[in-house]
Scaffold this motif. Structure first.
Motif, PDB file in Angstrom:
ATOM      1  N   SER A 199      32.367 106.033  -5.428  1.00  0.00           N
ATOM      2  CA  SER A 199      32.197 105.410  -4.120  1.00  0.00           C
ATOM      3  C   SER A 199      32.977 106.199  -3.082  1.00  0.00           C
ATOM      4  O   SER A 199      34.139 106.561  -3.314  1.00  0.00           O
ATOM      5  N   SER A 200      32.352 106.478  -1.947  1.00  0.00           N
ATOM      6  CA  SER A 200      33.018 107.210  -0.861  1.00  0.00           C
ATOM      7  C   SER A 200      33.020 106.354   0.400  1.00  0.00           C
ATOM      8  O   SER A 200      32.058 105.628   0.672  1.00  0.00           O
ATOM      9  N   PHE A 201      34.105 106.426   1.166  1.00  0.00           N
ATOM     10  CA  PHE A 201      34.200 105.669   2.408  1.00  0.00           C
ATOM     11  C   PHE A 201      35.222 106.357   3.303  1.00  0.00           C
ATOM     12  O   PHE A 201      35.932 107.276   2.877  1.00  0.00           O
ATOM     13  N   THR A 202      35.288 105.913   4.550  1.00  0.00           N
ATOM     14  CA  THR A 202      36.188 106.522   5.532  1.00  0.00           C
ATOM     15  C   THR A 202      37.294 105.547   5.887  1.00  0.00           C
ATOM     16  O   THR A 202      37.051 104.354   6.080  1.00  0.00           O
ATOM     17  N   LEU A 203      38.517 106.062   5.995  1.00  0.00           N
ATOM     18  CA  LEU A 203      39.669 105.267   6.397  1.00  0.00           C
ATOM     19  C   LEU A 203      40.194 105.790   7.723  1.00  0.00           C
ATOM     20  O   LEU A 203      40.152 106.997   7.986  1.00  0.00           O
ATOM     21  N   ALA A 204      40.694 104.880   8.556  1.00  0.00           N
ATOM     22  CA  ALA A 204      41.295 105.269   9.835  1.00  0.00           C
ATOM     23  C   ALA A 204      42.758 104.884   9.835  1.00  0.00           C
ATOM     24  O   ALA A 204      43.121 103.779   9.441  1.00  0.00           O
ATOM     25  N   GLN A 205      43.617 105.794  10.250  1.00  0.00           N
ATOM     26  CA  GLN A 205      45.045 105.526  10.335  1.00  0.00           C
ATOM     27  C   GLN A 205      45.422 105.329  11.794  1.00  0.00           C
ATOM     28  O   GLN A 205      45.146 106.192  12.632  1.00  0.00           O
ATOM     29  N   THR A 206      46.056 104.203  12.106  1.00  0.00           N
ATOM     30  CA  THR A 206      46.297 103.851  13.505  1.00  0.00           C
ATOM     31  C   THR A 206      47.761 103.824  13.900  1.00  0.00           C
ATOM     32  O   THR A 206      48.068 103.706  15.078  1.00  0.00           O
ATOM     33  N   VAL A 207      48.681 103.922  12.929  1.00  0.00           N
ATOM     34  CA  VAL A 207      50.115 103.893  13.232  1.00  0.00           C
ATOM     35  C   VAL A 207      50.744 105.166  12.688  1.00  0.00           C
ATOM     36  O   VAL A 207      50.535 105.518  11.525  1.00  0.00           O
ATOM     37  N   ALA A 208      51.509 105.885  13.508  1.00  0.00           N
ATOM     38  CA  ALA A 208      52.117 107.142  13.092  1.00  0.00           C
ATOM     39  C   ALA A 208      53.215 106.902  12.061  1.00  0.00           C
ATOM     40  O   ALA A 208      53.948 105.914  12.128  1.00  0.00           O
ATOM     41  N   THR A 209      53.338 107.810  11.132  1.00  0.00           N
ATOM     42  CA  THR A 209      54.372 107.762  10.097  1.00  0.00           C
ATOM     43  C   THR A 209      55.077 109.105  10.054  1.00  0.00           C
ATOM     44  O   THR A 209      54.427 110.154  10.058  1.00  0.00           O
ATOM     45  N   LEU A 210      56.407 109.105  10.054  1.00  0.00           N
ATOM     46  CA  LEU A 210      57.207 110.319   9.975  1.00  0.00           C
ATOM     47  C   LEU A 210      56.703 111.387  10.961  1.00  0.00           C
ATOM     48  O   LEU A 210      56.287 112.475  10.564  1.00  0.00           O
ATOM     49  N   PRO A 211      56.735 111.120  12.274  1.00  0.00           N
ATOM     50  CA  PRO A 211      56.172 112.069  13.247  1.00  0.00           C
ATOM     51  C   PRO A 211      56.845 113.430  13.231  1.00  0.00           C
ATOM     52  O   PRO A 211      56.237 114.421  13.650  1.00  0.00           O
ATOM     53  N   ILE A 212      58.073 113.522  12.732  1.00  0.00           N
ATOM     54  CA  ILE A 212      58.762 114.808  12.690  1.00  0.00           C
ATOM     55  C   ILE A 212      58.034 115.802  11.801  1.00  0.00           C
ATOM     56  O   ILE A 212      58.183 117.019  11.937  1.00  0.00           O
ATOM     57  N   LEU A 213      57.196 115.288  10.895  1.00  0.00           N
ATOM     58  CA  LEU A 213      56.463 116.144   9.972  1.00  0.00           C
ATOM     59  C   LEU A 213      55.063 116.480  10.467  1.00  0.00           C
ATOM     60  O   LEU A 213      54.257 117.033   9.716  1.00  0.00           O
TER      61      LEU A 213
END
Length: 395
Positions: A35-49
């Motif tokens: 099964s394939s699907f798309t995920l969206a990330q809306t909150v930044a994590t570890l922006p220094i990287l």
């Protein structure tokens, strides 16, 4: 794509939101079509990287009843209309005899697991079924842990049985059992306490003397096997061509890499032998070695001349000790040039006579071949490599 579960000593695990289907979760029994699907990330994590991947192409592959695969590939950078950059290195399936496919899948028999995908926040739980687990212990579970996917950094965590024994995760000096530290550190989220934080276990091949306990050596094999108190086993393989840190805690296992793809296989066991069978179905079976390679070998650095090496062989014979193979390290090379013999210390004619003597007694010689080619004008290997475009280049 990243679930909650912050550590008090680390940046908070950003709760991100996927674009979920109508149902809050989906289940896939082993044997189901990928099964394939798309995920969206809306909150930044570890922006220094760097920027997070704005969207991920996710694939859940449960087509085999005893092997599961999860793959997360960045599709675009968060906060940017530009497409995601190509990851620094993605392992090509052609490097493996099995082509990174768990084929042939076993026919018949009960399914070994059921996959449940939670869509918001994203998490994957692979539950053991039948005789594949202990007390409901999952084969793989990212619930309540941090998941980070960037162009040059990834992190994911899976649960471990707190009373299990862990093996694998690269070559290093020390015992076979992987030590598990306390609950401190980033990303674990297992709430396991402990006075000492778990130290990262680096998987990165390097030429390091084996006299430094706990340090990474030549082998960089990011596979593991977990043996539960009942004796049943499960395991996994992270497909990565980049540097990895692994943090093993009493109830969790965290992987961090410098590559931008999460690609992990889970092997359902239920025995150690079954885990090895499943692993080698994916990466390829070991080659049958020649009989002589299983004999008695003598190898070390420091035999600076052919006379030294011949003296070692003669010493074995004088002492009545068996010897099948003698090895030479870089000492035999002319000025560190691979594919050469030092004419003053390993003269070719004398080496040929030495080899004829070895072969007459059923013995063999193995000279080391270093992957490093000396950058020197006029050196045949260097010139041929330049002409063929065979060397790695920066930029």
């Amino acid at each position: 794509t990243a679930a909650g579960g912050a550590s008090t000593t680390c940046p908070p695990a950003a709760p991100s939101t996927s674009r979920p289907p109508a149902a809050p979760s989906s289940s896939f029994p082993s044997g189901a079509a990928p099964s394939s699907f798309t995920l969206a990330q809306t909150v930044a994590t570890l922006p220094i990287l760097g920027l997070d991947a704005a969207t991920l192409a996710a694939t859940v592959d449960a087509a085999c009843s005893d092997v599961f695969r999860l793959r997360l590939v960045p599709a675009a950078r968060n906060g940017s209309a530009e497409p995601a950059p190509t990851p620094p290195y993605t392992v090509p399936p052609s490097l493996f005899a099995g082509g990174l496919e768990p084929a042939p899948c076993p026919s018949g028999g009960p399914p070994r697991y059921v996959v449940t995908v939670k869509h918001d926040p994203f998490a994957v739980h692979v539950g053991a079924s039948g005789d594949a687990g202990d007390g409901g212990a999952p084969l793989f579970d990212t619930t309540g842990t941090r998941l980070v996917v960037k162009a040059r950094f990834t992190e994911f965590t899976t649960a471990l049985h707190p009373a299990s024994t862990l093996f694998g995760l690269g070559e290093r000096t020390g015992g076979l059992v992987v030590e598990r530290g306390g609950g401190g550190g980033c990303g674990g989220g297992d709430g396991s306490g402990g006075a000492a934080a778990a130290a990262p276990r680096t998987i990165w091949a390097r030429d390091r003397p084996a006299s430094f306990p706990g340090e990474n050596l030549y082998g960089a094999w990011p596979a593991w096997m977990e043996v539960l108190p009942s004796g049943s086993a499960r395991g996994g393989l992270v497909v990565s061509g980049t540097a990895l840190d692994v943090v093993a805690r009493p109830a969790s296992l965290t992987f961090r890499s410098t590559g931008g793809v999460v690609d992990v296989f889970i092997f359902a066991g239920p025995s150690p032998a079954a885990v090895m069978d499943q692993l080698t179905r994916v990466v390829g079976r070991p080659a049958l070695p020649p009989a002589w390679s299983l004999g008695i070998h003598q190898s070390r650095w420091g035999y600076t001349s052919l006379a030294d090496l011949a003296g070692v062989v003669a010493g074995y014979e004088a002492a009545g000790l068996p010897l099948d193979v003698v090895w030479s390290d870089i000492d035999h090379m002319d000025g560190g040039r691979v594919f050469t013999l030092a004419p003053d210390r390993y003269p070719p004619a004398a080496v040929r006579a030495f080899l004829e003597g070895l072969h007459g007694r059923g013995q063999r010689w193995v000279p080391i071949l270093d992957p490093g080619i000396k950058a020197e004008a006029g050196y045949a290997a260097w010139e041929a490599g330049l002409a063929a475009g065979a060397f790695l280049r920066g930029g």
